[in-house]
Design a protein around this motif. Structure first.
Motif, PDB file in Angstrom:
ATOM      1  N   VAL A 487       0.862  -1.186   0.000  1.00  0.00           N
ATOM      2  CA  VAL A 487       0.000   0.000   0.000  1.00  0.00           C
ATOM      3  C   VAL A 487       0.897   1.234   0.000  1.00  0.00           C
ATOM      4  CG1 VAL A 487      -1.864  -1.185   1.204  1.00  0.00           C
ATOM      5  CG2 VAL A 487      -0.145   0.047   2.528  1.00  0.00           C
ATOM      6  N   SER A 488       0.280   2.413  -0.069  1.00  0.00           N
ATOM      7  CA  SER A 488       1.060   3.647  -0.139  1.00  0.00           C
ATOM      8  C   SER A 488       1.706   3.966   1.209  1.00  0.00           C
ATOM      9  CB  SER A 488       0.170   4.817  -0.562  1.00  0.00           C
ATOM     10  OG  SER A 488      -0.636   5.242   0.522  1.00  0.00           O
ATOM     11  N   LYS A 489       2.666   4.856   1.143  1.00  0.00           N
ATOM     12  CA  LYS A 489       3.370   5.300   2.345  1.00  0.00           C
ATOM     13  C   LYS A 489       2.416   5.997   3.312  1.00  0.00           C
ATOM     14  CE  LYS A 489       7.899   7.350   3.389  1.00  0.00           C
ATOM     15  NZ  LYS A 489       9.009   8.165   2.816  1.00  0.00           N
ATOM     16  N   ALA A 490       1.510   6.810   2.776  1.00  0.00           N
ATOM     17  CA  ALA A 490       0.558   7.517   3.627  1.00  0.00           C
ATOM     18  C   ALA A 490      -0.420   6.558   4.294  1.00  0.00           C
ATOM     19  CB  ALA A 490      -0.194   8.574   2.822  1.00  0.00           C
ATOM     20  N   GLN A 491      -0.761   5.446   3.603  1.00  0.00           N
ATOM     21  CA  GLN A 491      -1.633   4.476   4.264  1.00  0.00           C
ATOM     22  C   GLN A 491      -0.920   3.823   5.444  1.00  0.00           C
ATOM     23  OE1 GLN A 491      -3.939   0.316   3.273  1.00  0.00           O
ATOM     24  NE2 GLN A 491      -4.452   2.102   2.047  1.00  0.00           N
ATOM     25  N   GLN A 492       0.360   3.517   5.270  1.00  0.00           N
ATOM     26  CA  GLN A 492       1.119   2.961   6.393  1.00  0.00           C
ATOM     27  C   GLN A 492       1.064   3.898   7.588  1.00  0.00           C
ATOM     28  OE1 GLN A 492       1.456  -0.424   5.583  1.00  0.00           O
ATOM     29  NE2 GLN A 492       3.321  -0.166   6.772  1.00  0.00           N
ATOM     30  N   MET A 493       1.213   5.174   7.323  1.00  0.00           N
ATOM     31  CA  MET A 493       1.158   6.168   8.391  1.00  0.00           C
ATOM     32  C   MET A 493      -0.232   6.226   9.016  1.00  0.00           C
ATOM     33  SD  MET A 493       2.038  10.232   8.030  1.00  0.00           S
ATOM     34  CE  MET A 493       3.777   9.945   7.686  1.00  0.00           C
ATOM     35  N   ALA A 494      -1.261   6.282   8.167  1.00  0.00           N
ATOM     36  CA  ALA A 494      -2.632   6.412   8.656  1.00  0.00           C
ATOM     37  C   ALA A 494      -3.070   5.226   9.498  1.00  0.00           C
ATOM     38  CB  ALA A 494      -3.582   6.583   7.473  1.00  0.00           C
ATOM     39  N   LEU A 495      -2.570   4.032   9.177  1.00  0.00           N
ATOM     40  CA  LEU A 495      -3.000   2.836   9.910  1.00  0.00           C
ATOM     41  C   LEU A 495      -2.568   2.857  11.368  1.00  0.00           C
ATOM     42  CD1 LEU A 495      -2.437   0.019   7.249  1.00  0.00           C
ATOM     43  CD2 LEU A 495      -4.595   1.098   7.930  1.00  0.00           C
ATOM     44  N   THR A 496      -1.544   3.642  11.708  1.00  0.00           N
ATOM     45  CA  THR A 496      -1.167   3.747  13.120  1.00  0.00           C
ATOM     46  C   THR A 496      -2.228   4.491  13.925  1.00  0.00           C
ATOM     47  OG1 THR A 496       0.129   5.780  12.807  1.00  0.00           O
ATOM     48  CG2 THR A 496       1.282   3.687  12.540  1.00  0.00           C
ATOM     49  N   ILE A 497      -3.130   5.196  13.237  1.00  0.00           N
ATOM     50  CA  ILE A 497      -4.296   5.799  13.888  1.00  0.00           C
ATOM     51  C   ILE A 497      -5.493   4.869  13.794  1.00  0.00           C
ATOM     52  CG2 ILE A 497      -5.897   7.753  13.880  1.00  0.00           C
ATOM     53  CD1 ILE A 497      -3.663   9.413  12.547  1.00  0.00           C
ATOM     54  N   VAL A 498      -5.694   4.309  12.622  1.00  0.00           N
ATOM     55  CA  VAL A 498      -6.860   3.437  12.395  1.00  0.00           C
ATOM     56  C   VAL A 498      -6.805   2.218  13.305  1.00  0.00           C
ATOM     57  CG1 VAL A 498      -8.028   1.985  10.700  1.00  0.00           C
ATOM     58  CG2 VAL A 498      -7.110   4.207  10.011  1.00  0.00           C
ATOM     59  N   TYR A 499      -5.638   1.586  13.414  1.00  0.00           N
ATOM     60  CA  TYR A 499      -5.494   0.379  14.217  1.00  0.00           C
ATOM     61  C   TYR A 499      -5.158   0.743  15.658  1.00  0.00           C
ATOM     62  CZ  TYR A 499      -5.052  -2.075   9.716  1.00  0.00           C
ATOM     63  OH  TYR A 499      -5.266  -2.567   8.454  1.00  0.00           O
ATOM     64  N   PHE A 500      -5.737   0.001  16.584  1.00  0.00           N
ATOM     65  CA  PHE A 500      -5.506   0.272  18.009  1.00  0.00           C
ATOM     66  C   PHE A 500      -4.532  -0.729  18.606  1.00  0.00           C
ATOM     67  CE2 PHE A 500      -6.738  -0.664  22.476  1.00  0.00           C
ATOM     68  CZ  PHE A 500      -6.179   0.487  23.027  1.00  0.00           C
ATOM     69  N   ASP A 501      -3.500  -0.203  19.242  1.00  0.00           N
ATOM     70  CA  ASP A 501      -2.523  -1.039  19.934  1.00  0.00           C
ATOM     71  C   ASP A 501      -1.776  -0.189  20.956  1.00  0.00           C
ATOM     72  OD1 ASP A 501      -0.753  -2.934  20.796  1.00  0.00           O
ATOM     73  OD2 ASP A 501       0.434  -2.997  18.963  1.00  0.00           O
ATOM     74  N   PRO A 502      -1.941  -0.450  22.252  1.00  0.00           N
ATOM     75  CA  PRO A 502      -1.242   0.353  23.262  1.00  0.00           C
ATOM     76  C   PRO A 502       0.279   0.194  23.241  1.00  0.00           C
ATOM     77  CG  PRO A 502      -3.084  -0.849  24.220  1.00  0.00           C
ATOM     78  CD  PRO A 502      -2.856  -1.421  22.855  1.00  0.00           C
ATOM     79  N   LEU A 503       0.771  -0.873  22.591  1.00  0.00           N
ATOM     80  CA  LEU A 503       2.210  -1.137  22.545  1.00  0.00           C
ATOM     81  C   LEU A 503       2.595  -1.322  21.077  1.00  0.00           C
ATOM     82  CD1 LEU A 503       4.364  -1.449  24.823  1.00  0.00           C
ATOM     83  CD2 LEU A 503       4.131  -3.914  24.537  1.00  0.00           C
ATOM     84  N   GLN A 504       2.675  -0.209  20.358  1.00  0.00           N
ATOM     85  CA  GLN A 504       2.719  -0.263  18.905  1.00  0.00           C
ATOM     86  C   GLN A 504       4.150  -0.209  18.366  1.00  0.00           C
ATOM     87  OE1 GLN A 504       0.774   2.803  16.009  1.00  0.00           O
ATOM     88  NE2 GLN A 504      -0.785   1.310  16.606  1.00  0.00           N
ATOM     89  N   TYR A 526       4.511  12.156  17.472  1.00  0.00           N
ATOM     90  CA  TYR A 526       3.332  12.698  18.136  1.00  0.00           C
ATOM     91  C   TYR A 526       2.200  11.693  18.299  1.00  0.00           C
ATOM     92  CZ  TYR A 526       5.805  16.931  16.731  1.00  0.00           C
ATOM     93  OH  TYR A 526       6.767  17.893  16.540  1.00  0.00           O
ATOM     94  N   VAL A 527       2.047  10.751  17.368  1.00  0.00           N
ATOM     95  CA  VAL A 527       0.876   9.882  17.408  1.00  0.00           C
ATOM     96  C   VAL A 527       0.874   9.050  18.688  1.00  0.00           C
ATOM     97  CG1 VAL A 527       1.995   8.034  16.073  1.00  0.00           C
ATOM     98  CG2 VAL A 527      -0.504   8.216  16.104  1.00  0.00           C
ATOM     99  N   PRO A 528      -0.205   9.094  19.475  1.00  0.00           N
ATOM    100  CA  PRO A 528      -0.282   8.299  20.716  1.00  0.00           C
ATOM    101  C   PRO A 528      -0.605   6.836  20.410  1.00  0.00           C
ATOM    102  CG  PRO A 528      -1.767  10.216  20.745  1.00  0.00           C
ATOM    103  CD  PRO A 528      -1.356   9.983  19.326  1.00  0.00           C
ATOM    104  N   THR A 529      -0.609   6.030  21.448  1.00  0.00           N
ATOM    105  CA  THR A 529      -1.029   4.631  21.302  1.00  0.00           C
ATOM    106  C   THR A 529      -2.279   4.314  22.116  1.00  0.00           C
ATOM    107  OG1 THR A 529       0.381   3.823  23.107  1.00  0.00           O
ATOM    108  CG2 THR A 529       1.363   3.930  20.900  1.00  0.00           C
TER     109      THR A 529
END
Length: 626
Positions: A487-504, A526-529
């Motif tokens: 997938v695209s580079k931006a999708q890889q980035m976006a999935l860290t928001i879409v997918y939930f994982d406290p220990l990412q 900046y993106v939290p987990t």
């Protein structure tokens, strides 16, 4: 209790729905509504003393009368059941959960306990009806001292209409098939779709039972439960099958919760992504704010590489490094000792440097080493200053494996170490009981090269069970990870928001020296987990999704497209009124890179998502300081 009432089979069944009536051979014995009165479970007994139920959501029959039962080597309670009594109560509680998708959760449902008897055997059926969900479990606490062996669970889900199921097994791809054409098994949770109807069938609180999967039932549009089987394929043909056939109990038998959640939209399924937590009783009512979630960077197994990785983790505002398989030798060999590190990997220096930089150290230990030395390594690692463990290749299917895992997880929790359980184990809400269990795999992540269809199915399926370690890859100037990323580079980035994982884990295959001054990786600082509030804004299974999550006063938007162009427009009604925001938008630039732009946004503005196939977009929306 004597051996002759060594248990039972228990039936819940949902039968044909005709003008809301039962057959002449059945007698309605109980009815339970959800708090909003839109979800209803109804129970009846037939002339043979078999207990049935059916589920109705928004006046629509979801599951017809079907049976659920457990067959054992002891006395059978399949027939001749009588109802001794019942009790209803309302559960309405709110609890803080700083390790989840929302900072607090409301557990509001109506509960019914049916006190059943068959001859001299007694047991309870506990039922909870939430807004949109039904959960039930069987409780028998009078088994006696002799061993009862489970033979099968006879649960059926006789669906009221024709549904498509998104079939998968452990870390496989998803295969959408009609229920009547279902080959083999499908893992829990499984998602099913029909016209304006979306169902998730799952489980909660599985500590020492066995892994169950869905198979085609005995009727049209029917599913039933089957005990765990480990199927080995060769050249696309079944080579061998290992079944969990020695499932035993003494004293008491409590099944996991079986759950059925319903929605009229795909994004509405997200309302049930934390249902499992509500069904698990915590060991303590203390708010687990002492547990530290965070982002993880995997370091190479050499001393200098690990030291450099610690510096990179600090620079990127990560909280942990992971020392993965190999640091104590070949992981599957019994001669490899997880109490000793390799001579050229000086773990004390690594841990000392990590402590100085404020970074925690997580150590991988394979199941071979865990079974042999779990009670030795925990006090030792605590003495070393280790922050957490990653379990590898555990048995997350059989009763023996799950029972061992429950005891091991509790031990890690009691030592105050964070935990990530890898390979095919999936969550059933036990993080509520053991809050240091932050993550688990049980997912086809970037190690297995998922495509955009898979990526946009996951939020509506596997992630309804709870957190998952997706092992994110992210391209850099040295390596584009084309083997892993489809997938695209931006999708890889976006999935860290879409997918939930406290220990990412973010840069799974990355080396610290390969990420140099790229403007886009600033996002990962900046993106939290974990989150204060989460919303599935728009989406459809396998087509695309937009998720909005809030931490403090800052909102994050993640959007991902499937194999076709996808998008939509929605109102930013979740932003504060009378507040101006600056949004930093990370999108695909059309040349394999990231384009970064800033725009002003306000409450109720229209926000447009327009993505190419396999594309994505990540947005950070910060309130402007006056």
């Amino acid at each position: 209790m004597k051996n002759k009432y060594l248990f039972f089979a228990f039936f819940i069944a949902l039968s044909p729905f005709c003008n809301n009536a039962v057959s002449a051979k059945q007698k309605v014995v109980a009815l339970l509504y959800s708090p909003d009165n839109r979800t209803r479970a109804q129970f009846s007994l037939d002339e043979q003393g078999q207990l049935y139920y059916r589920l109705i959501f928004n006046t629509r029959l979801i599951v017809n009368w079907s049976r659920l039962g457990i067959e054992t080597t002891g006395s059978s309670l399949v027939q001749g059941i009588t109802l001794k009594g019942s009790a209803k109560k309302e559960i309405n509680e709110k609890f803080l959960w700083p390790l989840g998708e929302d900072a607090s959760l409301v557990n509001h449902c109506n509960e019914l306990t049916l006190h059943c008897t068959s001859g001299i055997g007694n047991y309870d059926i506990i039922v909870r009806v939430y807004d949109g969900s039904l959960a039930f479990r069987y409780v028998c606490k009078q088994l006696g001292d002799s061993i009862v062996q489970l033979k099968s669970e006879l649960t059926e889900f006789n669906l009221a209409t024709s549904y498509r199921i998104y079939q998968y097994h452990e870390e496989s791809v998803f295969r959408p098939v009609m229920v009547d054409s279902l080959p083999g098994t499908s893992d829990l949770p499984s998602t099913l779709t029909a016209a304006q109807s979306y169902i998730s069938i799952g489980e909660a609180d599985n500590r020492n039972y066995t892994k169950c999967v869905l198979v085609h039932g005995s009727r049209p549009n029917s599913l039933s439960l089957q005990f765990y089987t480990d199927t080995i394929y060769r050249d696309h043909r079944v080579q061998s099958v290992r079944k969990d056939s020695l499932i035993r109990f003494t004293d008491s038998l409590i099944t996991p919760w079986r759950t059925i959640s319903c929605s009229s939209t795909a994004i509405g399924l997200h309302a049930f992504s934390q249902l499992n937590l509500k069904l698990v009783k915590p060991l303590s009512n203390e708010v687990p704010d002492y547990v530290k979630p965070g982002k993880v960077f995997r370091v190479p197994i050499n001393t200098q590489g690990a030291l450099d990785g610690i510096d990179f983790a600090q620079k990127m505002n990560f909280q942990y490094i992971l020392v993965d398989a190999g640091w104590y030798g070949a992981e599957f060999r019994t001669t490899s000792d997880p109490t000793r590190y390799l001579p050229d990997f000086h773990l004390p220096d690594i841990i000392a440097h990590a402590r100085q930089k404020g970074i925690g150290v997580i150590l991988y230990v394979n199941y071979v080493g865990l079974k042999a030395k779990i009670d030795t390594i925990l006090p030792l690692y605590k003495k070393w200053g280790v922050s957490g463990l990653k379990f590898g290749f555990v048995d997350g299917g059989t009763q023996k494996g799950l029972a061992w895992l429950d005891s091991a997880v509790k031990k890690v929790n009691d030592y105050g170490m964070v935990l990530n359980v890898h390979d095919h184990y999936k969550p059933t809400g036990l993080s509520r009981r053991y809050p240091y269990v932050l993550s688990q795999e049980g997912i086809r992540g970037d190690e297995n090269s998922p495509d955009a269809f898979h990526n946009t199915v996951l939020p509506f399926t596997r992630y309804l069970a709870g957190p998952a370690d997706f092992t994110f890859c992210y391209p850099n100037r040295v390596n584009d990870y084309s083997k892993n990323i489809r997938v695209s580079k931006a999708q890889q980035m976006a999935l860290t928001i879409v997918y939930f994982d406290p220990l990412q884990a973010i840069f799974w295959y990355g080396r610290s020296q390969d990420y140099r001054d790229e403007a886009d990786i600033e996002f990962f600082k900046y993106v939290p987990t974990v989150w204060d509030e989460s919303k599935y804004v728009q989406g459809e299974i396998g087509e695309g999704i937009t998720v909005a999550r809030r931490k403090g006063r800052t909102w994050y938007l993640g959007s991902a497209a499937g194999l076709q162009k996808w998008g939509g427009s929605f109102k930013l009604d979740f932003l504060e009124k009378n507040q101006v925001y600056t949004a930093t938008v990370y999108g695909d630039d059309g040349q394999g890179g990231i384009q970064v732009k800033k725009v002003e946004l306000r409450h109720n503005d229209a926000f447009v998502v327009d993505l190419d196939a396999k594309g994505g977009q990540a947005v950070i929306i910060r309130p402007q300081i006056k």
